[in-house]
Scaffold this motif. Structure first.
Motif, PDB file in Angstrom:
ATOM      1  N   PHE A   1       3.241  10.571  -4.802  1.00 14.32           N
ATOM      2  CA  PHE A   1       4.491  11.952  -4.562  1.00 14.32           C
ATOM      3  C   PHE A   1       5.079  11.702  -5.847  1.00 14.32           C
ATOM      4  O   PHE A   1       6.642  11.686  -6.147  1.00 14.32           O
ATOM      5  CB  PHE A   1       5.692  11.940  -3.762  1.00 14.32           C
ATOM      6  N   GLY A   2       5.249  10.106  -7.077  1.00 12.86           N
ATOM      7  CA  GLY A   2       5.543   9.431  -7.666  1.00 12.86           C
ATOM      8  C   GLY A   2       7.586   8.783  -7.090  1.00 12.86           C
ATOM      9  O   GLY A   2       7.947   9.279  -7.709  1.00 12.86           O
ATOM     10  N   TRP A   3       7.274   8.625  -5.116  1.00 14.71           N
ATOM     11  CA  TRP A   3       8.132   7.420  -4.843  1.00 14.71           C
ATOM     12  C   TRP A   3       8.565   6.350  -5.640  1.00 14.71           C
ATOM     13  O   TRP A   3       7.724   5.727  -6.473  1.00 14.71           O
ATOM     14  CB  TRP A   3       7.874   7.291  -3.866  1.00 14.71           C
ATOM     15  N   ARG A   4      10.170   5.895  -6.000  1.00 13.89           N
ATOM     16  CA  ARG A   4       9.619   5.003  -7.075  1.00 13.89           C
ATOM     17  C   ARG A   4      10.765   3.755  -5.491  1.00 13.89           C
ATOM     18  O   ARG A   4      12.169   3.436  -6.077  1.00 13.89           O
ATOM     19  CB  ARG A   4      11.111   5.229  -8.076  1.00 13.89           C
ATOM     20  N   LEU A   5      10.199   3.295  -5.493  1.00 18.49           N
ATOM     21  CA  LEU A   5      10.813   1.955  -3.801  1.00 18.49           C
ATOM     22  C   LEU A   5      11.013   0.514  -4.452  1.00 18.49           C
ATOM     23  O   LEU A   5       9.315   0.840  -5.789  1.00 18.49           O
ATOM     24  CB  LEU A   5       9.610   1.873  -2.406  1.00 18.49           C
ATOM     25  N   PRO A   6      11.209   0.245  -4.128  1.00 17.34           N
ATOM     26  CA  PRO A   6      11.763  -0.903  -5.135  1.00 17.34           C
ATOM     27  C   PRO A   6      10.024  -2.000  -4.545  1.00 17.34           C
ATOM     28  O   PRO A   6       9.299  -2.011  -3.993  1.00 17.34           O
ATOM     29  CB  PRO A   6      12.279  -1.722  -3.732  1.00 17.34           C
ATOM     30  N   GLU A   7      10.207  -2.770  -5.903  1.00 18.34           N
ATOM     31  CA  GLU A   7       9.120  -3.313  -6.374  1.00 18.34           C
ATOM     32  C   GLU A   7       8.836  -5.180  -4.985  1.00 18.34           C
ATOM     33  O   GLU A   7      10.003  -5.211  -5.637  1.00 18.34           O
ATOM     34  CB  GLU A   7       8.792  -4.084  -7.703  1.00 18.34           C
TER      35      GLU A   7
ATOM     36  N   PHE B   1       0.677  -0.956   0.265  1.00 18.91           N
ATOM     37  CA  PHE B   1       0.325  -0.321   0.167  1.00 18.91           C
ATOM     38  C   PHE B   1       0.995   1.369   0.266  1.00 18.91           C
ATOM     39  O   PHE B   1       0.667   2.186  -1.064  1.00 18.91           O
ATOM     40  CB  PHE B   1      -1.056   0.071   0.990  1.00 18.91           C
ATOM     41  N   VAL B   2       1.906   1.060   0.839  1.00 23.43           N
ATOM     42  CA  VAL B   2       3.418   2.476   1.054  1.00 23.43           C
ATOM     43  C   VAL B   2       3.670   2.633  -0.081  1.00 23.43           C
ATOM     44  O   VAL B   2       3.518   3.656  -0.954  1.00 23.43           O
ATOM     45  CB  VAL B   2       3.565   1.849   2.047  1.00 23.43           C
ATOM     46  N   ALA B   3       4.216   1.367  -1.157  1.00 22.54           N
ATOM     47  CA  ALA B   3       4.798   2.037  -2.348  1.00 22.54           C
ATOM     48  C   ALA B   3       3.749   2.069  -3.198  1.00 22.54           C
ATOM     49  O   ALA B   3       4.027   3.006  -4.396  1.00 22.54           O
ATOM     50  CB  ALA B   3       5.250   0.340  -2.542  1.00 22.54           C
ATOM     51  N   TRP B   4       2.448   1.833  -3.585  1.00 21.56           N
ATOM     52  CA  TRP B   4       1.916   2.358  -4.443  1.00 21.56           C
ATOM     53  C   TRP B   4       1.171   3.875  -4.871  1.00 21.56           C
ATOM     54  O   TRP B   4       0.978   4.912  -4.794  1.00 21.56           O
ATOM     55  CB  TRP B   4       0.311   1.035  -4.585  1.00 21.56           C
ATOM     56  N   ALA B   5       0.727   4.100  -3.067  1.00 20.41           N
ATOM     57  CA  ALA B   5       0.324   5.042  -2.911  1.00 20.41           C
ATOM     58  C   ALA B   5       1.728   6.349  -3.028  1.00 20.41           C
ATOM     59  O   ALA B   5       0.991   7.415  -3.509  1.00 20.41           O
ATOM     60  CB  ALA B   5      -0.638   5.087  -1.210  1.00 20.41           C
TER      61      ALA B   5
END
Length: 205
Positions: free
Chosen positions: A165-171, A156-160
């Motif tokens: 904000f355009g964050w690119r967290l590790p998938e 959820f945090v990675a998607w939101a």
């Protein structure tokens, strides 16, 4: 051949008067020969004939949803999803499912009619204990729910974050085998918690 109507004439040859010869008529009861099909893999000169396509006009509700989606800021959808999650947590805190009357009827339809725990029974109580920091009690009520919470929270945090904000967290890559194994484990957990023998009776809620 100089014309599709009659053959070419040689010098000095007379052309007979009258209409040009026509193709023989097809006898009654016999189908006309089908036109020759295009060879496989070849495109006729000028391309394939274009079929008329009439686009379907969207209805009012569809146009409204599309218009709202186009005009809404990029953080609107994650904020709405966060609001739904917050309402679920608030319901768990306010209702306090860990304290109920002894003669209160179960809210689960399966448990009300059969007395068996469904795959989700104990999830609300497990969430209440997680929000109060009591992980052992939460795992006692629904172990797989507590186990999956960190993964669900990260997804959820990675998607939101990406949407707002355009964050690119590790998938977090979850293969179909892992997902299938989790569903099988959930099914086995749902069956084992309803067995009337120890130690499975400790899983019954």
């Amino acid at each position: 051949m100089t014309s599709v109507d009659r053959p070419a004439t040689q010098p000095g040859q007379q052309v007979p008067d009258g209409p040009a010869p026509t193709a023989p008529a097809v006898p009654a009861g016999h189908a006309e020969p089908a036109p020759a099909a295009w060879p496989t893999g070849e495109v006729p000169a000028g391309g394939w004939p274009q079929q008329a396509y009439q686009p379907v006009e969207p209805d009012r509700l569809t146009r409204l949803v599309v218009r709202l989606h186009e005009r809404a800021p990029r953080w609107a959808v994650p904020l709405a999803a966060l609001g739904c999650v917050g309402m679920g947590m608030a319901y768990a805190l306010v209702s306090d499912p860990t304290h109920s009357d002894p003669d209160a009827r179960p809210t689960c339809l399966l448990k009300l009619t059969t007395g068996l725990d469904c795959p989700g029974c104990g999830g609300t109580r497990a969430l209440w204990y997680v929000l109060h920091g009591d992980l052992p009690a939460a795992a006692r009520h629904h172990f797989l729910f507590v186990f999956s919470l960190p993964f669900l929270a990260y997804l959820f945090v990675a998607w939101a974050g990406n949407q707002a904000f355009g964050w690119r967290l590790p998938e977090l890559r979850i293969s179909s085998k892992v997902l299938g194994g989790f569903l099988v484990a959930w099914l086995a957990f749902s069956v084992l918690r309803n067995l009337p023998w120890a130690p499975f009776t400790a899983l019954y809620v």
